[in-house]
Design an enzyme around this catalytic site. Structure first.
Site, mmCIF file in Angstrom:
data_model
loop_
_atom_site.group_PDB
_atom_site.id
_atom_site.type_symbol
_atom_site.label_atom_id
_atom_site.label_comp_id
_atom_site.label_asym_id
_atom_site.label_seq_id
_atom_site.Cartn_x
_atom_site.Cartn_y
_atom_site.Cartn_z
ATOM 1 N N ASP A 47 48.108 10.650 -5.428
ATOM 2 C CA ASP A 47 49.563 10.859 -5.391
ATOM 3 C C ASP A 47 49.779 12.362 -5.302
ATOM 4 O OD1 ASP A 47 52.266 11.273 -5.891
ATOM 5 O OD2 ASP A 47 52.419 9.590 -7.288
ATOM 6 N N ASP B 249 53.262 -9.302 -2.682
ATOM 7 C CA ASP B 249 54.543 -9.814 -3.202
ATOM 8 C C ASP B 249 55.705 -9.440 -2.290
ATOM 9 O OD1 ASP B 249 56.249 -10.949 -5.263
ATOM 10 O OD2 ASP B 249 56.810 -8.903 -5.822
ATOM 11 N N GLU C 297 61.739 -10.033 4.946
ATOM 12 C CA GLU C 297 61.791 -11.069 3.911
ATOM 13 C C GLU C 297 62.990 -11.980 4.138
ATOM 14 O OE1 GLU C 297 61.643 -9.069 0.121
ATOM 15 O OE2 GLU C 297 59.657 -8.278 0.505
ATOM 16 N N ARG D 15 56.174 5.423 -12.019
ATOM 17 C CA ARG D 15 56.438 4.554 -13.177
ATOM 18 C C ARG D 15 55.492 3.374 -13.218
ATOM 19 N NH1 ARG D 15 62.317 5.916 -12.189
ATOM 20 N NH2 ARG D 15 61.999 4.823 -10.242
ATOM 21 N N HIS E 165 58.427 -11.950 -3.537
ATOM 22 C CA HIS E 165 59.100 -10.750 -4.073
ATOM 23 C C HIS E 165 59.664 -11.000 -5.489
ATOM 24 C CE1 HIS E 165 61.275 -6.820 -2.830
ATOM 25 N NE2 HIS E 165 60.952 -6.811 -4.108
ATOM 26 N N ALA F 234 54.447 -3.335 -3.978
ATOM 27 C CA ALA F 234 55.446 -2.256 -3.894
ATOM 28 C C ALA F 234 56.535 -2.559 -2.875
ATOM 29 C CB ALA F 234 54.747 -0.936 -3.586
ATOM 30 N N ARG F 235 56.250 -2.320 -1.604
ATOM 31 C CA ARG F 235 57.231 -2.569 -0.544
ATOM 32 C C ARG F 235 56.510 -3.036 0.711
ATOM 33 N NH1 ARG F 235 60.689 -3.433 -3.308
ATOM 34 N NH2 ARG F 235 62.545 -2.269 -3.831
ATOM 35 N N GLY G 281 58.424 -9.328 -8.223
ATOM 36 C CA GLY G 281 57.975 -8.234 -9.096
ATOM 37 C C GLY G 281 58.927 -7.920 -10.229
HETATM 38 P P1 NAD Z 1 58.258 5.838 -8.620
HETATM 39 O O1 NAD Z 1 59.208 6.587 -7.786
HETATM 40 O O2 NAD Z 1 58.298 6.003 -10.106
HETATM 41 O O3 NAD Z 1 56.750 6.143 -8.157
HETATM 42 C C1 NAD Z 1 56.367 6.236 -6.821
HETATM 43 C C2 NAD Z 1 55.237 7.249 -6.731
HETATM 44 O O4 NAD Z 1 54.763 7.268 -5.387
HETATM 45 C C3 NAD Z 1 55.685 8.684 -7.056
HETATM 46 O O5 NAD Z 1 54.875 9.226 -8.077
HETATM 47 C C4 NAD Z 1 55.503 9.419 -5.746
HETATM 48 O O6 NAD Z 1 55.075 10.749 -5.934
HETATM 49 C C5 NAD Z 1 54.424 8.601 -5.073
HETATM 50 N N1 NAD Z 1 54.367 8.794 -3.631
HETATM 51 C C6 NAD Z 1 55.394 8.985 -2.746
HETATM 52 N N2 NAD Z 1 54.912 9.163 -1.515
HETATM 53 C C7 NAD Z 1 53.562 9.079 -1.604
HETATM 54 C C8 NAD Z 1 52.508 9.183 -0.659
HETATM 55 N N3 NAD Z 1 52.759 9.411 0.633
HETATM 56 N N4 NAD Z 1 51.235 9.036 -1.091
HETATM 57 C C9 NAD Z 1 50.959 8.803 -2.390
HETATM 58 N N5 NAD Z 1 51.921 8.723 -3.339
HETATM 59 C C10 NAD Z 1 53.205 8.852 -2.952
HETATM 60 O O7 NAD Z 1 58.474 4.321 -8.208
HETATM 61 P P2 NAD Z 1 58.093 3.023 -9.063
HETATM 62 O O8 NAD Z 1 59.257 2.642 -9.908
HETATM 63 O O9 NAD Z 1 56.747 3.202 -9.691
HETATM 64 O O10 NAD Z 1 58.008 1.940 -7.885
HETATM 65 C C11 NAD Z 1 56.891 1.919 -7.012
HETATM 66 C C12 NAD Z 1 57.141 0.925 -5.889
HETATM 67 O O11 NAD Z 1 57.268 -0.396 -6.423
HETATM 68 C C13 NAD Z 1 58.433 1.193 -5.113
HETATM 69 O O12 NAD Z 1 58.189 0.941 -3.755
HETATM 70 C C14 NAD Z 1 59.385 0.139 -5.652
HETATM 71 O O13 NAD Z 1 60.385 -0.170 -4.724
HETATM 72 C C15 NAD Z 1 58.420 -1.012 -5.850
HETATM 73 N N6 NAD Z 1 58.877 -2.061 -6.757
HETATM 74 C C16 NAD Z 1 58.639 -3.364 -6.364
HETATM 75 C C17 NAD Z 1 59.044 -4.392 -7.180
HETATM 76 C C18 NAD Z 1 58.811 -5.815 -6.743
HETATM 77 O O14 NAD Z 1 59.675 -6.640 -6.962
HETATM 78 N N7 NAD Z 1 57.663 -6.136 -6.173
HETATM 79 C C19 NAD Z 1 59.680 -4.141 -8.398
HETATM 80 C C20 NAD Z 1 59.865 -2.809 -8.790
HETATM 81 C C21 NAD Z 1 59.469 -1.782 -7.944
#
Ligand code: NAD
Length: 530
Positions: free
Chosen positions: A174, A260, A265, A154, A285, A235-236, A287
């Site tokens: 990916d 972030d 944390e 996403r 954090h 991301a994380r 995001g």
């Molecule tokens: P999502 O599940 O839509 O997308 C994650 C993608 O990562 C998927 O397409 C998956 O196939 C891919 N993936 C998984 N393992 C992989 C690997 N080993 N190598 C390459 N690609 C791989 O998730 P999202 O909603 O896009 O969220 C992405 C990240 O952002 C998550 O970790 C989420 O927790 C984090 N996030 C952080 C904040 C923040 O406050 N900073 C806010 C929202 C989401």
């Protein structure tokens, strides 16, 4: 009337939606999570509870919640909810997955610009230090640079679209999405991480934190990158090794970074090494912290809870409290098998699309088998619980396609499920059956026959069928204290290629796999954990 209890602050838009329903009565107390005893006292009257991360929904609460049918999480993570206990009691758990994608995407773009133009440092120099140092704040431009996006879900895909508007070349790694998802957006799909690391000027990670992604960018990976690369983690915490990043910022190998999220944390006591690193922009954090995102999350969870209470389909169900369904019961071992086939396939060869061949009569259970297969396929790549309820939705969202083909019964085993992954012109198949209506078995991997219980840890390898290979493998495993619990060999004919499966008691890490790969006789090796 359904009674809904909201124990933490959520955006008004979600509460309004609930209040507009004629069959729903809402009790909204944003401070209630501070008084857990009170929640325990009143929970017996409620049909649904909506929480954020501050209300523990565990056994103690569930034991009292005699009328509870739904738990709604206004957000994504469900760490505060005991999913197993909910499932046992037939309570559906729903979340608001994806409601904060735009917020995190826009923060990523902001961090990218802040980093390359040193905006926070320039701001500080003018405002706090009363200095006019124009030369000090020379930056670089995004246009013409290559952005490497790791994880094209996403958020990653939205970052890609926006980066293209900045005239960047965008590449992504990916392995769990179909190539066409990237190509449709004009993004180059890269098959191996190493190539992305070598080509990108800016690298941003957007994967979940899983066993596989934890520390996926460490010292070795950074050393493969261009000198002066820029790295972002929105991301994380933990996907990028913090020690390694801090060191590379100090040496100048990494020109700048923006972070972030942290492995712990808040990142103090002990201080995270990134706090003292140069050329880094750090945020706490934030995001998901936009008003719109909080509204999205509240609206999504409200709609999910309403649908669930009325028994209508929900998109973001986290668990599958349907264990008493007769079809699920009678097909339970096949459900287990299908899930295991998904797990095997994703670890051996992820595909751009999948075929499930159902041999024999699976009347009425085809969809169940498909959802179980998708659960197995997706589980390892996500950090939210995947169930047979949400797996189809999650797969659709990721563009993962499964084609079901019904075939005649297998002459030897009767009912057989064969799962095939297709990536370009490469196909890989794995098949299984259920023995005595109880025990799932893997009967075929690739073109080779096996008889394996799909549970445990496996080293799967293909080798040239020459004497001494197994001994060499045994020696390497022994050296690393990896115990072999079982062994099966399948071969096409004497002197030709053979495939073997070693059942092992211990995890096998990348280093050992590399050592095994370096044997001339080995043509393929994978570690699979079910
Ligand atoms: P999502 O599940 O839509 O997308 C994650 C993608 O990562 C998927 O397409 C998956 O196939 C891919 N993936 C998984 N393992 C992989 C690997 N080993 N190598 C390459 N690609 C791989 O998730 P999202 O909603 O896009 O969220 C992405 C990240 O952002 C998550 O970790 C989420 O927790 C984090 N996030 C952080 C904040 C923040 O406050 N900073 C806010 C929202 C989401």
């Amino acid at each position: 009337m359904y009674k809904v209890l909201i124990t933490e602050p959520i955006a008004q838009a979600g509460i309004d939606i609930l209040n507009e329903q004629p069959d729903i009565e809402v009790h909204y107390d944003p401070e209630l999570f501070r008084n857990y005893e009170k929640i325990l006292e009143i929970i017996p009257e409620y049909d649904a509870i909506i929480t954020r991360s501050g209300t523990p929904v565990g056994k103690e609460l569930l034991d009292r919640a005699k009328k509870l049918k739904v738990v709604g999480r206004a957000g994504t993570g469900v760490d505060n909810i005991d999913i197993k206990e909910c499932s046992k009691r037939g309570i559906l758990v729903v979340n608001a997955a994806g409601g904060n994608a735009i917020a995190a995407t826009e923060l990523t773009m902001g961090m990218m610009l802040a980093t390359i133009r040193k905006i926070p440092q320039a701001h500080k120099s003018v405002k706090e230090e009363r200095k006019w140092e124009r030369k000090k704040f020379m930056g670089i431009e995004l246009a013409g640079k290559t952005l490497g996006i790791i994880g094209f879900g996403r958020i990653g895909s939205r970052v890609g679209v926006r980066a293209k508007a900045f005239e960047m070349n965008v590449i992504t790694y990916d392995p769990y999405i179909p190539r066409e998802k990237a190509e449709k957006l004009g993004v180059e799909y890269i098959e191996n991480l190493e190539e992305l690391l070598k080509r990108a000027d800016i690298i941003t990670v957007h994967t979940p934190l899983t066993e596989e992604t934890k520390g996926m960018i460490g010292e070795k990976e950074i050393s493969m990158m261009k000198d002066g690369v820029i790295i972002l983690n929105i991301a994380r915490g933990g996907i990028i090794d913090e020690e390694a990043l801090a060191k590379a910022l100090k040496s100048g190998k990494v020109r700048a970074a923006a972070v972030d999220v942290y492995s712990k944390e808040p990142p103090f006591n002990p201080d995270n090494p990134l706090l003292d690193a140069p050329n880094i922009v750090l945020t706490p954090h934030i995001g998901a912290n936009t008003y719109e995102s909080q509204t999205n999350v509240a609206v999504i969870v409200a709609k999910q809870v309403i649908a669930a209470l009325r028994g209508e389909p929900v998109e973001f169900a986290v668990n599958a409290p349907v264990e008493d369904l007769s079809v699920l019961k009678s097909y339970a071992p096949y459900v287990k098998l299908a899930e295991a086939l998904g797990k095997f396939l994703i670890q051996i060869q992820p595909g751009e699309e999948y075929i499930l061949k159902l041999k024999g009569n699976f009347e009425g259970a085809e969809e169940l088998i498909e959802t179980a297969f998708l659960k197995g396929l997706l589980e390892k790549t996500l950090d939210i619980p995947v169930s047979i309820v949400n797996s189809k939705y999650l797969a659709k969202e990721r563009g993962i396609k499964v084609k079901i083909e019904k075939e005649n019964p297998d002459p030897t085993y009767g009912k057989v499920i064969e799962a095939i992954s297709i990536a370009g012109n490469q196909k890989f198949s794995i098949a299984g059956t259920v023995i005595e209506n109880k025990y799932p078995k893997i009967i075929q991997i690739g073109q080779f026959k096996f008889d394996l219980e799909p549970k445990g840890k496996f080293l799967i390898f293909r080798n040239l069928d020459v004497p001494g290979v197994i001994g060499k493998i045994g020696t390497i495993l022994g050296k690393h204290n990896i115990n072999i619990a079982g062994f099966q060999l399948g071969r096409v004919g004497k002197g030709k290629e053979a495939k073997a499966v070693l059942i092992v008691d211990d995890d096998i890490d990348e280093k050992v796999l590399e050592e095994l790969k370096s044997l001339n006789e080995i043509t393929f090796v994978k570690f699979v954990k079910i």
